[in-house]
Every structure is written in structure tokens, then in C-alpha cells.
Design a protein around this motif. Structure first.
Motif, PDB file in Angstrom:
ATOM      1  N   GLY A 113       3.963  10.025  -7.576  1.00  0.00           N
ATOM      2  CA  GLY A 113       4.408  10.072  -8.791  1.00  0.00           C
ATOM      3  C   GLY A 113       3.776  10.727 -10.192  1.00  0.00           C
ATOM      4  O   GLY A 113       4.100  11.774 -10.828  1.00  0.00           O
ATOM      5  N   PHE A 114       2.787   9.376 -10.333  1.00  0.00           N
ATOM      6  CA  PHE A 114       1.692   9.268 -11.320  1.00  0.00           C
ATOM      7  C   PHE A 114       0.839  10.499 -11.270  1.00  0.00           C
ATOM      8  O   PHE A 114       1.329  11.398 -12.511  1.00  0.00           O
ATOM      9  N   PHE A 115       0.365  11.552 -10.436  1.00  0.00           N
ATOM     10  CA  PHE A 115      -0.372  11.982 -10.132  1.00  0.00           C
ATOM     11  C   PHE A 115       0.379  13.850 -10.406  1.00  0.00           C
ATOM     12  O   PHE A 115       0.442  14.687 -11.526  1.00  0.00           O
ATOM     13  N   SER A 116       1.549  13.376 -10.119  1.00  0.00           N
ATOM     14  CA  SER A 116       2.263  15.113 -10.141  1.00  0.00           C
ATOM     15  C   SER A 116       2.941  15.000 -11.709  1.00  0.00           C
ATOM     16  O   SER A 116       2.615  16.495 -11.888  1.00  0.00           O
ATOM     17  N   TYR A 117       2.516  13.679 -12.222  1.00  0.00           N
ATOM     18  CA  TYR A 117       3.394  14.301 -13.594  1.00  0.00           C
ATOM     19  C   TYR A 117       2.193  14.803 -14.569  1.00  0.00           C
ATOM     20  O   TYR A 117       2.288  15.169 -15.778  1.00  0.00           O
ATOM     21  N   LEU A 118       1.069  14.044 -14.320  1.00  0.00           N
ATOM     22  CA  LEU A 118      -0.238  14.617 -14.249  1.00  0.00           C
ATOM     23  C   LEU A 118      -0.602  15.917 -14.545  1.00  0.00           C
ATOM     24  O   LEU A 118      -0.632  16.757 -16.113  1.00  0.00           O
ATOM     25  N   VAL A 119      -0.482  16.291 -13.138  1.00  0.00           N
ATOM     26  CA  VAL A 119      -0.366  17.848 -13.003  1.00  0.00           C
ATOM     27  C   VAL A 119       0.258  18.578 -14.067  1.00  0.00           C
ATOM     28  O   VAL A 119       0.008  19.903 -14.415  1.00  0.00           O
ATOM     29  N   LYS A 120       2.038  17.970 -13.778  1.00  0.00           N
ATOM     30  CA  LYS A 120       2.830  18.519 -14.798  1.00  0.00           C
ATOM     31  C   LYS A 120       2.649  19.128 -16.540  1.00  0.00           C
ATOM     32  O   LYS A 120       2.367  20.053 -16.878  1.00  0.00           O
ATOM     33  N   LYS A 121       2.207  18.155 -17.266  1.00  0.00           N
ATOM     34  CA  LYS A 121       1.881  18.169 -17.806  1.00  0.00           C
ATOM     35  C   LYS A 121       0.705  18.648 -18.693  1.00  0.00           C
ATOM     36  O   LYS A 121       0.934  19.434 -19.257  1.00  0.00           O
ATOM     37  N   LYS A 122      -0.075  18.820 -17.861  1.00  0.00           N
ATOM     38  CA  LYS A 122      -1.155  19.726 -18.067  1.00  0.00           C
ATOM     39  C   LYS A 122      -0.768  21.020 -17.999  1.00  0.00           C
ATOM     40  O   LYS A 122      -1.509  21.754 -18.517  1.00  0.00           O
ATOM     41  N   GLU A 123       0.054  21.379 -16.680  1.00  0.00           N
ATOM     42  CA  GLU A 123       0.182  22.864 -16.043  1.00  0.00           C
ATOM     43  C   GLU A 123       1.068  23.124 -18.088  1.00  0.00           C
ATOM     44  O   GLU A 123       1.423  24.733 -18.529  1.00  0.00           O
ATOM     45  N   GLY A 124       1.532  22.642 -18.163  1.00  0.00           N
ATOM     46  CA  GLY A 124       2.869  22.098 -19.154  1.00  0.00           C
ATOM     47  C   GLY A 124       1.630  22.336 -20.940  1.00  0.00           C
ATOM     48  O   GLY A 124       2.647  23.275 -21.377  1.00  0.00           O
ATOM     49  N   MET A 182       0.931  -1.214  -0.057  1.00  0.00           N
ATOM     50  CA  MET A 182       0.175  -0.487  -0.151  1.00  0.00           C
ATOM     51  C   MET A 182       1.107   0.805   0.335  1.00  0.00           C
ATOM     52  O   MET A 182       1.078   2.340  -0.461  1.00  0.00           O
ATOM     53  N   VAL A 183       2.143   1.528   0.464  1.00  0.00           N
ATOM     54  CA  VAL A 183       2.772   2.637   0.599  1.00  0.00           C
ATOM     55  C   VAL A 183       3.574   2.683  -0.995  1.00  0.00           C
ATOM     56  O   VAL A 183       3.843   3.286  -0.997  1.00  0.00           O
ATOM     57  N   ALA A 184       4.038   1.149  -0.981  1.00  0.00           N
ATOM     58  CA  ALA A 184       4.627   1.632  -1.858  1.00  0.00           C
ATOM     59  C   ALA A 184       3.926   2.210  -3.335  1.00  0.00           C
ATOM     60  O   ALA A 184       4.684   2.695  -4.767  1.00  0.00           O
ATOM     61  N   VAL A 185       2.862   1.261  -3.433  1.00  0.00           N
ATOM     62  CA  VAL A 185       2.070   1.807  -5.008  1.00  0.00           C
ATOM     63  C   VAL A 185       1.532   3.084  -4.472  1.00  0.00           C
ATOM     64  O   VAL A 185       1.228   3.801  -5.233  1.00  0.00           O
ATOM     65  N   GLY A 186       1.040   3.222  -3.278  1.00  0.00           N
ATOM     66  CA  GLY A 186       1.267   5.102  -2.525  1.00  0.00           C
ATOM     67  C   GLY A 186       1.724   5.657  -3.753  1.00  0.00           C
ATOM     68  O   GLY A 186       1.487   7.073  -3.851  1.00  0.00           O
ATOM     69  N   GLY A 187       3.143   5.651  -3.184  1.00  0.00           N
ATOM     70  CA  GLY A 187       4.332   6.368  -3.171  1.00  0.00           C
ATOM     71  C   GLY A 187       5.658   6.569  -1.617  1.00  0.00           C
ATOM     72  O   GLY A 187       4.223   7.089  -1.389  1.00  0.00           O
ATOM     73  N   ILE A 188       6.145   6.177  -1.834  1.00  0.00           N
ATOM     74  CA  ILE A 188       6.576   5.881  -1.014  1.00  0.00           C
ATOM     75  C   ILE A 188       7.212   7.202  -0.189  1.00  0.00           C
ATOM     76  O   ILE A 188       7.464   8.143  -0.404  1.00  0.00           O
ATOM     77  N   GLY A 189       6.363   7.775   1.337  1.00  0.00           N
ATOM     78  CA  GLY A 189       6.955   9.213   1.182  1.00  0.00           C
ATOM     79  C   GLY A 189       5.258   9.765   1.173  1.00  0.00           C
ATOM     80  O   GLY A 189       5.006  11.606   2.268  1.00  0.00           O
ATOM     81  N   SER A 190       4.301  10.325   0.838  1.00  0.00           N
ATOM     82  CA  SER A 190       3.318  10.295   0.456  1.00  0.00           C
ATOM     83  C   SER A 190       1.901   9.999   1.144  1.00  0.00           C
ATOM     84  O   SER A 190       2.133   8.882   1.225  1.00  0.00           O
ATOM     85  N   ILE A 191       1.131  11.242   1.252  1.00  0.00           N
ATOM     86  CA  ILE A 191       0.287  10.735   2.231  1.00  0.00           C
ATOM     87  C   ILE A 191      -0.840  10.703   1.164  1.00  0.00           C
ATOM     88  O   ILE A 191      -1.213  10.005   1.518  1.00  0.00           O
ATOM     89  N   PHE A 192      -1.185  11.262   0.311  1.00  0.00           N
ATOM     90  CA  PHE A 192      -2.367  11.571  -0.052  1.00  0.00           C
ATOM     91  C   PHE A 192      -2.590   9.901  -1.483  1.00  0.00           C
ATOM     92  O   PHE A 192      -3.066   9.516  -0.742  1.00  0.00           O
ATOM     93  N   GLY A 193      -0.780   9.569  -1.342  1.00  0.00           N
ATOM     94  CA  GLY A 193      -1.424   8.255  -2.296  1.00  0.00           C
ATOM     95  C   GLY A 193      -1.572   7.300  -1.752  1.00  0.00           C
ATOM     96  O   GLY A 193      -1.608   6.488  -2.403  1.00  0.00           O
ATOM     97  N   VAL A 194      -0.492   7.436  -0.928  1.00  0.00           N
ATOM     98  CA  VAL A 194      -0.860   6.321   0.549  1.00  0.00           C
ATOM     99  C   VAL A 194      -2.341   5.944   0.475  1.00  0.00           C
ATOM    100  O   VAL A 194      -2.853   4.780   0.100  1.00  0.00           O
TER     101      VAL A 194
END
Length: 281
Positions: free
Chosen positions: A270-281, A216-228
Motif C-alpha cells: 500500500g505504501f509503494f502504491s501510494y508513492l506511485v500515485k503521488k508521483k503520477e499525480g 512477513m505477510v502482514a508487513v508486506g501487504g496481505i495479498g501482495s506478492i511483491f510486498g511480501v
């Protein structure tokens, strides 16, 4: 919601607390733990024993929290000299040791576990609300900690211990603090689980459960609260909504864990972060 939905939501809430607690250890301070379910079990067995002795719920949950935290501190002290792969092996041993000890103790129910755990005295919606409160508090605490001076110290220790030591940080103290906090919160989750099921057995808190929590932690993103939190909800609900998955749940978690660590180490965050950056770009 019906009784089934309430029961399912309660289970999700308990797993959120568990995943957030492991994220404090693995995500914040970089300590890979493969024995987290043992502290989950310590909290559950503490609550089960004390509740059968007539203790009220608020005292038993507090006891489960502190007992798991104290034992976690002791284990953490013994593990300070090891790191990375060796730490994972040590914590894996803790998981096997816990199950082995519990199975041999008659006062803990042995192989049969503990049944007839007294009711929490609340309605099912009321208990769900209590679990949700603890889940939200654990998330808020994790969020506050991440943005505090201690959170920055944890990040430094996780990123590069040698540099952190040069900067004057007490590496052992920060690692021990993260381990103590994470295991204590896991003990709270275990106490809630004991009241939730009113029946516990040793195998529930074995190595497989530890891998489930780590997934659950790894799939969500280690260190990420929202992702976990998102990953926990998805991984708990998938076997329920897709029954054919339930028989292959361990295989699914193993494949997900391997895939994420190999191809997407930042997980859903990381995936959500990538989508946000892509949308902003």
C-alpha cells in the motif's frame, strides 16, 4: 559470495517460500492462520526421516510437500466451520499440538530433535540455486494463481463470503484448496530447511515461528506478492545486519505486526502504491 552470505541468502529463500505459501491462505482467501509453522515442521520432519532411511532428495522433498498438503487438507476440513478469530485460535492450537506431539515421540527425536540428517549432496552455491529456483517457482505460481479464475474466486471469498455464496461459489471448496496449496508449499520449505541445517528441533516450528511468518505477510501487504517478498527479505536481514535487534526480534515483529494492522493494513504494498500515485499525480 562467501559462505556466510550464501548461508544467509539460502535462509532468505526458504522464508520467501514460506511467506508466499501463507499468503495463499491469508492473503488470497482471507483465512488467518497462526499455525503455519506446524506444516513447515511436518515437511522438515518428513524429509529428515526419509533421508535417514536413504531416500534421495527429490523423493524426500516431494514427500514433504505431499504429506504437509494432505495433513493441511485434513486440518482444513476440520476448520471449515470456523472463521476469522475462531479460525486463528484453531490454527494456533495446531501449532501447539504439533510441537507437543513431536516432543513425546522417540522416533522423532523428542526434545532433542533429529540430528545427522544426510547431506543433500550439492555444493552450498548449488543448494542456494535450488532454493532460489523453488522460491521463484512459488512466486510465479502465486502470481499465475492470483490472475486466474481461481484467484478471482479467492478474492470474492475473502471479500464477502455471503455474496460469493449467492453467486454460486463453493466457499468450502475454495477455502480448502487454498489451505491445501499453502500448507503443501510450506512443507516443501520445511524439507529444504532440513537439508539446509541438517538438524531440527520441535521449537523451531512453534507458535513464535508462525507469528514470524505472519508478520512477513502482514508487513508486506496481505495479498501482495511483491510486498511480501520485500518484507521477508527485510525482516530476515535486519537481525543479521543489526545484531542488537536479534535479541529483541520477537518484540520487533510483534510491534511491526500491531502497527501495520492498526495504521497501515495494506503494508508495504500500500505504501509503494501510494508513492506511485503521488508521483503520477
Amino acid at each position: 559470495m562467501g559462505l556466510y552470505e550464501i548461508s544467509l541468502a539460502t535462509g532468505v529463500g526458504i522464508y520467501i517460500i514460506l511467506a508466499v505459501s501463507l499468503n495463499l491462505i491469508t492473503g488470497y482467501c482471507g483465512q488467518i492462520s497462526l499455525g503455519h509453522a506446524a506444516f513447515y515442521g511436518i515437511g522438515a520432519y518428513t524429509v529428515a526421516l526419509l533421508s535417514k532411511m536413504g531416500w534421495p532428495m527429490y523423493l524426500t522433498l516431494g514427500a514433504g510437500f505431499f504429506v504437509a498438503g494432505i495433513i493441511g487438507t485434513i486440518i482444513g476440513l476440520a476448520s471449515l466451520r470456523v472463521k476469522e478469530d475462531f479460525l486463528a485460535i484453531v490454527t494456533m492450537g495446531v501449532a501447539f499440538l504439533f510441537v507437543g506431539i513431536v516432543r513425546q515421540q522417540e522416533f522423532l527425536g523428542g526434545e532433542m530433535g533429529i540430528s545427522g540428517i544426510p547431506s543433500h549432496g550439492m555444493s552450498k552455491p548449488g543448494f542456494l540455486a535450488l532454493v532460489c529456483v523453488f522460491a521463484v517457482l512459488s512466486i510465479l505460481f502465486s502470481w499465475y494463481l492470483k490472475r486466474s479464475w481461481m484467484g478471482f474466486a479467492f478474492d470474492a471469498v475473502a471479500d464477502d463470503e455471503k455474496t460469493a455464496r449467492v453467486l454460486g461459489l463453493d466457499i468450502k471448496a475454495y477455502k480448502l484448496t487454498a489451505f491445501a496449496m499453502g500448507t503443501a508449499i510450506a512443507g516443501l520449505a520445511g524439507g529444504l530447511y532440513a537439508y539446509y541445517t541438517r538438524f531440527i528441533v520441535p521449537d523451531t516450528f512453534g507458535f513464535i515461528e508462525s507469528v514470524t511468518i505472519l508478520s512477513m505477510v502482514a508487513v508486506g501487504g496481505i495479498g501482495s506478492i511483491f510486498g511480501v517478498v520485500i518484507a521477508t527479505i527485510l525482516l530476515v536481514l535486519m537481525p543479521e545486519f543489526f545484531r542488537f535487534i536479534n535479541d529483541y526480534r520477537l518484540l520487533l515483529y510483534g510491534v511491526l505486526l500491531f502497527s501495520v494492522m492498526r495504521f497501515a493494513p495494506q503494508g508495504l504494498a500500500g505504501f509503494f502504491s501510494y508513492l506511485v500515485k503521488k508521483k503520477e499525480g
